[in-house]
Design a protein around this motif. Structure first.
Motif, PDB file in Angstrom:
ATOM      1  N   GLU A 330      91.201  14.688 -91.711  1.00  0.00           N
ATOM      2  CA  GLU A 330      92.692  14.642 -91.162  1.00  0.00           C
ATOM      3  C   GLU A 330      92.549  13.549 -90.159  1.00  0.00           C
ATOM      4  OE1 GLU A 330      94.392  19.241 -91.992  1.00  0.00           O
ATOM      5  OE2 GLU A 330      94.264  18.498 -89.970  1.00  0.00           O
ATOM      6  N   ILE A 331      91.366  13.208 -89.529  1.00  0.00           N
ATOM      7  CA  ILE A 331      91.324  12.162 -88.670  1.00  0.00           C
ATOM      8  C   ILE A 331      90.429  11.080 -88.778  1.00  0.00           C
ATOM      9  CG2 ILE A 331      92.567  13.316 -86.666  1.00  0.00           C
ATOM     10  CD1 ILE A 331      90.124  14.083 -85.260  1.00  0.00           C
ATOM     11  N   LYS A 332      90.662  10.067 -88.619  1.00  0.00           N
ATOM     12  CA  LYS A 332      89.268   9.045 -88.692  1.00  0.00           C
ATOM     13  C   LYS A 332      88.565   8.691 -87.518  1.00  0.00           C
ATOM     14  CE  LYS A 332      92.233   4.992 -89.371  1.00  0.00           C
ATOM     15  NZ  LYS A 332      92.585   3.772 -90.186  1.00  0.00           N
ATOM     16  N   PRO A 333      87.441   8.174 -87.565  1.00  0.00           N
ATOM     17  CA  PRO A 333      86.764   7.614 -86.578  1.00  0.00           C
ATOM     18  C   PRO A 333      87.113   6.178 -86.087  1.00  0.00           C
ATOM     19  CG  PRO A 333      85.391   7.866 -88.206  1.00  0.00           C
ATOM     20  CD  PRO A 333      86.576   8.546 -88.717  1.00  0.00           C
ATOM     21  N   LEU A 334      87.329   5.778 -85.156  1.00  0.00           N
ATOM     22  CA  LEU A 334      87.515   4.358 -84.680  1.00  0.00           C
ATOM     23  C   LEU A 334      86.205   3.775 -83.908  1.00  0.00           C
ATOM     24  CD1 LEU A 334      91.029   4.717 -83.568  1.00  0.00           C
ATOM     25  CD2 LEU A 334      90.164   3.497 -85.813  1.00  0.00           C
ATOM     26  N   VAL A 335      85.205   3.140 -84.543  1.00  0.00           N
ATOM     27  CA  VAL A 335      84.003   2.785 -83.900  1.00  0.00           C
ATOM     28  C   VAL A 335      84.218   1.291 -83.858  1.00  0.00           C
ATOM     29  CG1 VAL A 335      81.524   2.419 -83.976  1.00  0.00           C
ATOM     30  CG2 VAL A 335      82.794   4.756 -84.724  1.00  0.00           C
ATOM     31  N   SER A 336      84.149   0.814 -82.535  1.00  0.00           N
ATOM     32  CA  SER A 336      84.384  -0.665 -82.476  1.00  0.00           C
ATOM     33  C   SER A 336      83.088  -1.579 -82.433  1.00  0.00           C
ATOM     34  CB  SER A 336      85.026  -1.021 -81.301  1.00  0.00           C
ATOM     35  OG  SER A 336      85.045  -2.407 -80.933  1.00  0.00           O
ATOM     36  N   GLN A 337      81.879  -0.850 -81.970  1.00  0.00           N
ATOM     37  CA  GLN A 337      80.718  -1.493 -81.666  1.00  0.00           C
ATOM     38  C   GLN A 337      79.583  -0.605 -81.386  1.00  0.00           C
ATOM     39  OE1 GLN A 337      80.878  -4.986 -79.197  1.00  0.00           O
ATOM     40  NE2 GLN A 337      78.810  -5.588 -79.392  1.00  0.00           N
ATOM     41  N   GLU A 338      78.350  -0.740 -81.929  1.00  0.00           N
ATOM     42  CA  GLU A 338      77.361   0.112 -81.610  1.00  0.00           C
ATOM     43  C   GLU A 338      76.042  -0.778 -80.645  1.00  0.00           C
ATOM     44  OE1 GLU A 338      75.645   1.679 -85.130  1.00  0.00           O
ATOM     45  OE2 GLU A 338      77.510   2.604 -85.785  1.00  0.00           O
ATOM     46  N   PHE A 339      75.535   0.041 -79.716  1.00  0.00           N
ATOM     47  CA  PHE A 339      74.748  -0.566 -78.837  1.00  0.00           C
ATOM     48  C   PHE A 339      73.461   0.436 -78.825  1.00  0.00           C
ATOM     49  CE2 PHE A 339      78.701  -1.994 -77.203  1.00  0.00           C
ATOM     50  CZ  PHE A 339      78.416  -3.362 -77.093  1.00  0.00           C
ATOM     51  N   PRO A 340      72.227  -0.465 -78.724  1.00  0.00           N
ATOM     52  CA  PRO A 340      71.018   0.667 -78.439  1.00  0.00           C
ATOM     53  C   PRO A 340      71.221   1.281 -76.821  1.00  0.00           C
ATOM     54  CG  PRO A 340      70.348  -1.417 -78.250  1.00  0.00           C
ATOM     55  CD  PRO A 340      71.818  -1.548 -78.971  1.00  0.00           C
ATOM     56  N   LEU A 341      70.659   2.443 -76.852  1.00  0.00           N
ATOM     57  CA  LEU A 341      70.956   3.124 -75.372  1.00  0.00           C
ATOM     58  C   LEU A 341      70.454   2.108 -74.243  1.00  0.00           C
ATOM     59  CD1 LEU A 341      71.836   5.569 -74.017  1.00  0.00           C
ATOM     60  CD2 LEU A 341      69.685   6.732 -74.369  1.00  0.00           C
ATOM     61  N   CYS A 342      69.316   1.552 -74.571  1.00  0.00           N
ATOM     62  CA  CYS A 342      69.007   0.827 -73.396  1.00  0.00           C
ATOM     63  C   CYS A 342      69.953  -0.438 -73.043  1.00  0.00           C
ATOM     64  CB  CYS A 342      67.355   0.241 -73.738  1.00  0.00           C
ATOM     65  SG  CYS A 342      67.636  -0.920 -75.423  1.00  0.00           S
ATOM     66  N   GLU A 343      70.911  -0.587 -73.753  1.00  0.00           N
ATOM     67  CA  GLU A 343      71.741  -1.851 -73.293  1.00  0.00           C
ATOM     68  C   GLU A 343      72.874  -1.339 -72.876  1.00  0.00           C
ATOM     69  OE1 GLU A 343      72.246  -4.552 -76.557  1.00  0.00           O
ATOM     70  OE2 GLU A 343      70.139  -4.732 -76.896  1.00  0.00           O
ATOM     71  N   ILE A 344      73.038   0.039 -72.158  1.00  0.00           N
ATOM     72  CA  ILE A 344      74.107   0.657 -71.637  1.00  0.00           C
ATOM     73  C   ILE A 344      74.882  -0.059 -70.852  1.00  0.00           C
ATOM     74  CG2 ILE A 344      72.772   1.657 -69.970  1.00  0.00           C
ATOM     75  CD1 ILE A 344      74.685   4.184 -70.217  1.00  0.00           C
ATOM     76  N   GLY A 345      74.377  -0.894 -70.101  1.00  0.00           N
ATOM     77  CA  GLY A 345      75.032  -1.968 -68.917  1.00  0.00           C
ATOM     78  C   GLY A 345      75.821  -2.933 -69.614  1.00  0.00           C
ATOM     79  N   GLU A 346      75.230  -3.676 -70.767  1.00  0.00           N
ATOM     80  CA  GLU A 346      76.175  -4.232 -71.499  1.00  0.00           C
ATOM     81  C   GLU A 346      77.157  -3.569 -71.896  1.00  0.00           C
ATOM     82  OE1 GLU A 346      75.641  -7.363 -75.557  1.00  0.00           O
ATOM     83  OE2 GLU A 346      73.930  -6.682 -74.471  1.00  0.00           O
ATOM     84  N   ALA A 347      77.104  -2.425 -72.752  1.00  0.00           N
ATOM     85  CA  ALA A 347      77.884  -1.436 -73.220  1.00  0.00           C
ATOM     86  C   ALA A 347      79.186  -1.590 -72.288  1.00  0.00           C
ATOM     87  CB  ALA A 347      77.416  -0.485 -73.869  1.00  0.00           C
ATOM     88  N   GLN A 348      78.905  -1.152 -71.053  1.00  0.00           N
ATOM     89  CA  GLN A 348      79.961  -0.995 -70.075  1.00  0.00           C
ATOM     90  C   GLN A 348      80.718  -2.109 -69.704  1.00  0.00           C
ATOM     91  OE1 GLN A 348      78.893   1.850 -66.834  1.00  0.00           O
ATOM     92  NE2 GLN A 348      78.385   3.524 -67.967  1.00  0.00           N
ATOM     93  N   GLN A 349      80.097  -2.979 -69.674  1.00  0.00           N
ATOM     94  CA  GLN A 349      80.616  -4.257 -69.267  1.00  0.00           C
ATOM     95  C   GLN A 349      81.588  -4.743 -70.412  1.00  0.00           C
ATOM     96  OE1 GLN A 349      76.978  -6.804 -68.836  1.00  0.00           O
ATOM     97  NE2 GLN A 349      77.832  -7.320 -66.555  1.00  0.00           N
ATOM     98  N   VAL A 350      81.378  -4.409 -71.594  1.00  0.00           N
ATOM     99  CA  VAL A 350      82.350  -4.753 -72.905  1.00  0.00           C
ATOM    100  C   VAL A 350      83.494  -3.660 -72.699  1.00  0.00           C
ATOM    101  CG1 VAL A 350      82.658  -4.510 -75.285  1.00  0.00           C
ATOM    102  CG2 VAL A 350      80.525  -5.602 -74.410  1.00  0.00           C
ATOM    103  N   PHE A 351      82.737  -2.330 -72.512  1.00  0.00           N
ATOM    104  CA  PHE A 351      84.120  -1.477 -72.411  1.00  0.00           C
ATOM    105  C   PHE A 351      85.220  -1.900 -71.087  1.00  0.00           C
ATOM    106  CE2 PHE A 351      86.285   2.384 -70.497  1.00  0.00           C
ATOM    107  CZ  PHE A 351      86.315   3.194 -71.574  1.00  0.00           C
ATOM    108  N   MET A 352      84.609  -2.275 -69.881  1.00  0.00           N
ATOM    109  CA  MET A 352      85.484  -2.783 -69.068  1.00  0.00           C
ATOM    110  C   MET A 352      86.392  -4.142 -69.323  1.00  0.00           C
ATOM    111  SD  MET A 352      82.945  -1.889 -65.644  1.00  0.00           S
ATOM    112  CE  MET A 352      81.485  -2.860 -66.280  1.00  0.00           C
ATOM    113  N   ALA A 353      85.886  -4.743 -70.101  1.00  0.00           N
ATOM    114  CA  ALA A 353      86.551  -6.092 -70.518  1.00  0.00           C
ATOM    115  C   ALA A 353      88.092  -5.662 -71.418  1.00  0.00           C
ATOM    116  CB  ALA A 353      85.683  -6.994 -71.196  1.00  0.00           C
TER     117      ALA A 353
END
Length: 368
Positions: A330-353
């Motif tokens: 009844e609901i669908k996932p919305l995945v924008s991008q996947e990162f390896p866990l070791c790149e969490i800093g980059e993922a958070q920077q993308v999130f903040m943008a």
């Protein structure tokens, strides 16, 4: 023999203090946790980035902080942060493995848990009943008051780990728990009904985009507010009308135009929201990314018979309902991008943008 007895170390991210991205330390020698009597050990398939991860890291929950979340998202708030910088207002125990979202598989159980649960594919309830408390509205957040999903393995109380039967990938399933349960809880608390008109602020974020689907699922109409560059995607997601962020909402809609406001932003535009509500309207809030301090004319609140709902605590049925929606498609996932866990800093920077819609997923390394 348990997994933690055969595999002694794992990779994960340790939050070492309140501050900038340097407080996130990726480690490959963390101990694999051992489940206690009523707990299960989970091999994490995927987790995701949420506002709460960043808010906790930078200390935004401290009442000394008055700014919006982006003001300190990279470097933190420094001396403004006090000991109350957590969901519960209790000092955070550091180091902490964050990660409110957790999809995975049960690989080991404590002595009070049925061994039949080993092998279950699961989602962890992110907003849980508080440890040792039976009082209503007392809760703890997975990855805040206890370690969470930013690691190869995680433990959780057995009754907070729900089986899910789905053909979706781990990354897709990990997009649901925190954002969708937050949205569903807000919708449930204000009892959104078919035919009503609901205004959603911050509609392109994880919770906002989830709320669009969940409100439409109940047969209500959605007016979404988001950045102009995301309006087409939000319309395609199901919003009946999309208004660019920064618009004069009263000019666009007129007073008394909506039955419900689902607010995730607060900030400077907040004083318009009570005026937009019809008499007897309901306002619900679970975020303040635009700034936590607002100005309010209390006369509007009582003269229009408005109801206000602050939403953090989630009754158990909210997450159980969410599992049902997932399993029934009844609901669908919305995945924008996947990162390896070791790149969490980059993922958070993308999130903040804030240049994406949906969720950013973190994938831990596979066992060697």
């Amino acid at each position: 023999m348990s997994v933690s007895e055969t595999l002694k170390q794992m990779s994960g991210v340790a939050l070492t203090g309140h501050g900038g991205l340097e407080m996130l330390q990726y480690k490959t020698d963390l101990p694999v946790p051992e489940p206690k009597a009523d707990e299960v050990l989970i091999r994490v398939g995927a987790s995701a980035v949420n506002n709460t991860d960043i808010n906790t890291r930078i200390g935004w929950y401290s009442k000394k902080v008055k700014e919006d979340t982006n003001a300190g998202a990279t470097d933190g708030f420094g001396s403004k942060v006090d000991d109350d910088a957590s969901w519960s207002g209790v000092p955070l125990q550091l180091p902490r493995i964050q990660g409110a979202d957790c999809c995975g598989e049960i690989v080991s159980v404590g002595e009070n848990v049925s061994p039949d649960r080993v092998g279950e594919r699961i989602l962890v309830r992110p907003m849980q009943e508080a440890f040792g408390s039976v009082r209503k509205y007392q809760c703890s957040t997975y990855g805040s008051e206890c370690d969470g999903g930013f690691a190869q393995y995680a433990i959780a109380r057995s009754n907070e780990v729900l089986r899910v039967e789905s053909d979706l990938t781990d990354a897709q399933l990990a997009s649901f728990p925190c954002a969708y349960s937050t949205a569903e809880n807000m919708i449930d608390r204000v009892n959104v009904r078919a035919g009503e008109t609901v205004l959603i602020t911050g509609a392109s974020g994880g919770v906002g985009s989830a709320a669009i689907q969940l409100v439409k699922r109940r047969g209500a109409n959605v007016i979404a507010v988001c950045g102009e560059e995301k309006m087409q995607q939000i319309s395609e997601l199901g919003a009946d009308r999309v208004i660019p962020r920064g618009s004069d909402l009263l000019s666009e809609l007129g007073p008394d135009a909506v039955d419900v406001v689902i607010d995730l932003v607060a900030g400077e535009q907040w004083p318009q929201l009570p005026d937009l509500l019809c008499r007897g309207g309901r306002y619900t809030v679970a975020g303040a990314i635009g700034g936590p301090l607002v100005e309010m004319d209390v006369r509007t609140l009582y003269l229009k018979d408005l109801s206000f709902f602050g939403c953090t605590y989630q009754p158990r049925h909210v997450f159980e309902n969410l599992i049902g929606y997932i399993e029934r498609g009844e609901i669908k996932p919305l995945v924008s991008q996947e990162f390896p866990l070791c790149e969490i800093g980059e993922a958070q920077q993308v999130f903040m943008a804030k240049q994406f819609i949906g969720k950013l997923i973190l994938l831990p390394p596979e066992d060697k």
